[in-house]
Design a protein around this motif. Structure first.
Motif, PDB file in Angstrom:
ATOM      1  N   ILE A 126       0.841  -1.200   0.000  1.00  0.00           N
ATOM      2  CA  ILE A 126       0.000   0.000   0.000  1.00  0.00           C
ATOM      3  C   ILE A 126       0.879   1.254   0.000  1.00  0.00           C
ATOM      4  O   ILE A 126       0.657   2.196  -0.733  1.00  0.00           O
ATOM      5  CB  ILE A 126      -0.924   0.026   1.248  1.00  0.00           C
ATOM      6  CG1 ILE A 126      -1.729  -1.272   1.335  1.00  0.00           C
ATOM      7  CG2 ILE A 126      -1.845   1.232   1.206  1.00  0.00           C
ATOM      8  CD1 ILE A 126      -2.484  -1.447   2.653  1.00  0.00           C
ATOM      9  N   THR A 137       7.139   2.855   6.945  1.00  0.00           N
ATOM     10  CA  THR A 137       5.746   2.653   7.366  1.00  0.00           C
ATOM     11  C   THR A 137       5.700   2.098   8.792  1.00  0.00           C
ATOM     12  O   THR A 137       4.882   2.530   9.599  1.00  0.00           O
ATOM     13  CB  THR A 137       5.014   1.683   6.413  1.00  0.00           C
ATOM     14  OG1 THR A 137       5.181   2.132   5.074  1.00  0.00           O
ATOM     15  CG2 THR A 137       3.537   1.616   6.740  1.00  0.00           C
ATOM     16  N   VAL A 142       0.634   4.186  10.398  1.00  0.00           N
ATOM     17  CA  VAL A 142      -0.448   4.838   9.666  1.00  0.00           C
ATOM     18  C   VAL A 142      -1.553   5.000  10.708  1.00  0.00           C
ATOM     19  O   VAL A 142      -2.545   4.262  10.702  1.00  0.00           O
ATOM     20  CB  VAL A 142      -0.955   3.973   8.483  1.00  0.00           C
ATOM     21  CG1 VAL A 142      -1.869   4.791   7.572  1.00  0.00           C
ATOM     22  CG2 VAL A 142       0.202   3.385   7.685  1.00  0.00           C
ATOM     23  N   LYS A 145      -5.256   4.587  10.282  1.00  0.00           N
ATOM     24  CA  LYS A 145      -5.765   3.274   9.870  1.00  0.00           C
ATOM     25  C   LYS A 145      -5.553   2.217  10.953  1.00  0.00           C
ATOM     26  O   LYS A 145      -5.819   1.046  10.753  1.00  0.00           O
ATOM     27  CB  LYS A 145      -5.057   2.812   8.588  1.00  0.00           C
ATOM     28  CG  LYS A 145      -5.314   3.690   7.391  1.00  0.00           C
ATOM     29  CD  LYS A 145      -6.678   3.375   6.795  1.00  0.00           C
ATOM     30  CE  LYS A 145      -6.980   4.185   5.569  1.00  0.00           C
ATOM     31  NZ  LYS A 145      -6.051   3.950   4.479  1.00  0.00           N
ATOM     32  N   LEU A 154       9.885   0.781  19.657  1.00  0.00           N
ATOM     33  CA  LEU A 154      10.925  -0.248  19.576  1.00  0.00           C
ATOM     34  C   LEU A 154      12.311   0.383  19.559  1.00  0.00           C
ATOM     35  O   LEU A 154      12.497   1.453  18.990  1.00  0.00           O
ATOM     36  CB  LEU A 154      10.733  -1.067  18.289  1.00  0.00           C
ATOM     37  CG  LEU A 154       9.437  -1.868  18.167  1.00  0.00           C
ATOM     38  CD1 LEU A 154       9.336  -2.480  16.782  1.00  0.00           C
ATOM     39  CD2 LEU A 154       9.359  -2.941  19.238  1.00  0.00           C
TER      40      LEU A 154
HETATM   41  C1  HEC Z   1      -3.318  -2.745  15.774  1.00  0.00           C
HETATM   42  C2  HEC Z   1      -3.066  -3.467  14.580  1.00  0.00           C
HETATM   43  C3  HEC Z   1      -1.668  -3.466  14.000  1.00  0.00           C
HETATM   44  C4  HEC Z   1      -0.506  -3.819  14.610  1.00  0.00           C
HETATM   45  C5  HEC Z   1      -0.297  -4.267  16.045  1.00  0.00           C
HETATM   46  C6  HEC Z   1       0.524  -3.692  13.602  1.00  0.00           C
HETATM   47  N1  HEC Z   1      -0.017  -3.285  12.422  1.00  0.00           N
HETATM   48 FE1  HEC Z   1       0.983  -3.032  10.701  1.00  0.00          FE
HETATM   49  N2  HEC Z   1      -0.676  -2.335   9.822  1.00  0.00           N
HETATM   50  C7  HEC Z   1      -1.941  -2.303  10.414  1.00  0.00           C
HETATM   51  C8  HEC Z   1      -2.889  -1.752   9.473  1.00  0.00           C
HETATM   52  C9  HEC Z   1      -4.380  -1.539   9.701  1.00  0.00           C
HETATM   53  C10 HEC Z   1      -2.150  -1.403   8.311  1.00  0.00           C
HETATM   54  C11 HEC Z   1      -2.688  -0.802   7.011  1.00  0.00           C
HETATM   55  C12 HEC Z   1      -2.502   0.702   6.993  1.00  0.00           C
HETATM   56  C13 HEC Z   1      -3.137   1.293   5.760  1.00  0.00           C
HETATM   57  O1  HEC Z   1      -4.117   0.721   5.265  1.00  0.00           O
HETATM   58  O2  HEC Z   1      -2.648   2.324   5.334  1.00  0.00           O
HETATM   59  C14 HEC Z   1      -0.776  -1.804   8.574  1.00  0.00           C
HETATM   60  C15 HEC Z   1       0.250  -1.666   7.671  1.00  0.00           C
HETATM   61  C16 HEC Z   1       1.514  -2.190   7.824  1.00  0.00           C
HETATM   62  C17 HEC Z   1       2.535  -2.193   6.806  1.00  0.00           C
HETATM   63  C18 HEC Z   1       2.432  -1.574   5.428  1.00  0.00           C
HETATM   64  C19 HEC Z   1       1.908  -2.558   4.456  1.00  0.00           C
HETATM   65  C20 HEC Z   1       1.819  -1.991   3.055  1.00  0.00           C
HETATM   66  O3  HEC Z   1       1.262  -2.701   2.234  1.00  0.00           O
HETATM   67  O4  HEC Z   1       2.317  -0.896   2.811  1.00  0.00           O
HETATM   68  C21 HEC Z   1       3.608  -2.835   7.324  1.00  0.00           C
HETATM   69  C22 HEC Z   1       4.923  -3.113   6.637  1.00  0.00           C
HETATM   70  C23 HEC Z   1       3.257  -3.219   8.677  1.00  0.00           C
HETATM   71  N3  HEC Z   1       1.978  -2.814   8.966  1.00  0.00           N
HETATM   72  C24 HEC Z   1       4.096  -3.870   9.544  1.00  0.00           C
HETATM   73  C25 HEC Z   1       3.825  -4.020  10.902  1.00  0.00           C
HETATM   74  C26 HEC Z   1       4.805  -4.437  11.858  1.00  0.00           C
HETATM   75  C27 HEC Z   1       6.231  -4.830  11.550  1.00  0.00           C
HETATM   76  C28 HEC Z   1       4.187  -4.426  13.064  1.00  0.00           C
HETATM   77  C29 HEC Z   1       4.787  -4.743  14.416  1.00  0.00           C
HETATM   78  C30 HEC Z   1       5.965  -3.997  14.819  1.00  0.00           C
HETATM   79  C31 HEC Z   1       2.811  -4.028  12.849  1.00  0.00           C
HETATM   80  N4  HEC Z   1       2.643  -3.761  11.533  1.00  0.00           N
HETATM   81  C32 HEC Z   1       1.862  -3.960  13.845  1.00  0.00           C
HETATM   82  C33 HEC Z   1      -2.267  -2.738  11.669  1.00  0.00           C
HETATM   83  C34 HEC Z   1      -1.353  -3.135  12.622  1.00  0.00           C
END
Ligand code: HEC
Length: 189
Positions: A126, A137, A142, A145, A154
């Motif tokens: 994305i 990211t 984000v 979202k 961290l």
């Molecule tokens: C509370 C839920 C949640 C947690 C916990 C979380 N994420 Fe996410 N993450 C999301 C969501 C929702 C998105 C989508 C954001 C968007 O749609 O723009 C995302 C997006 C991302 C993306 C971008 C994906 C893209 O296609 O660009 C990455 C990489 C990512 N997360 C890695 C991680 C990592 C590594 C961790 C732990 C350190 C983590 N996330 C923890 C909910 C979470």
């Protein structure tokens, strides 16, 4: 000792004086304070090893400067190449996997196939296209979202390790993964 024995030999205008010495323990304490003061003076002011407040402050400052001077060497420079080589280092990937399991799996599932968060195992992204975009990211999140900013949470080495780990997931296409979101950016070379 009778009162007469305590009388001293002189007498002025008919006034006699008792010899009334201080108790031995009192004199002892007095001598100890003298000895202590002498030792203190030598220790702190005549070249002994003791440091005055000012010297201690200066020494602390020197220590701080040394730590600050050493800091840049420890800081991790994160760019596309470092992330690529970290992703090839099994130790780093293992470490990143640990960080992932603890902090990220709740939203991205244990293998990265996606749940609340997007599928990290397909070839769609994305935000941006590169490894550094993945790192950025994760670092900035984000928030609107529901993806937290992990930069302040961290330690720098864990942040880099988890980003390197995430890049190794791309293209593993774990079965039952969440539908693709974003643009098809192909696997990392
Ligand atoms: C509370 C839920 C949640 C947690 C916990 C979380 N994420 Fe996410 N993450 C999301 C969501 C929702 C998105 C989508 C954001 C968007 O749609 O723009 C995302 C997006 C991302 C993306 C971008 C994906 C893209 O296609 O660009 C990455 C990489 C990512 N997360 C890695 C991680 C990592 C590594 C961790 C732990 C350190 C983590 N996330 C923890 C909910 C979470």
């Amino acid at each position: 000792m009778s009162d007469d024995d305590r009388l001293m030999h002189h007498e002025y205008d008919g006034i006699h004086e008792y010899d009334n010495p201080l108790p031995f323990w009192w004199k002892g304490i007095f001598l100890v304070t003298i000895a202590y003061a002498a030792a203190y003076f030598v220790w702190y002011h005549l070249g002994g090893p003791g440091l005055t407040e000012e010297e201690r402050y200066a020494a602390d400052l020197r220590e701080l400067e040394a730590v600050r001077a050493a800091a840049p060497a420890q800081a991790i420079v994160v760019d596309e190449d470092t992330l690529a080589s970290m992703a090839k280092d099994p130790g780093v990937v293992e470490r990143g996997h640990g960080v992932y399991a603890k902090n990220c799996a709740s939203c991205h599932s244990d293998k990265g196939q996606g749940l609340v968060g997007p599928n990290l195992t397909d070839t769609f992204q994305i935000h941006g296209t590169s490894r550094l975009d993945v790192y950025t990211t994760i670092q900035n999140g984000v928030p609107e979202k529901g993806m937290l900013s992990w930069g302040p949470v961290l330690p720098p080495d864990e942040l880099a390790a988890v980003a390197a780990f995430v890049t190794t997931l791309r293209g593993t296409d774990v079965p039952g993964g969440k539908a693709a979101e974003g643009r098809n950016v192909d696997r990392f070379q």
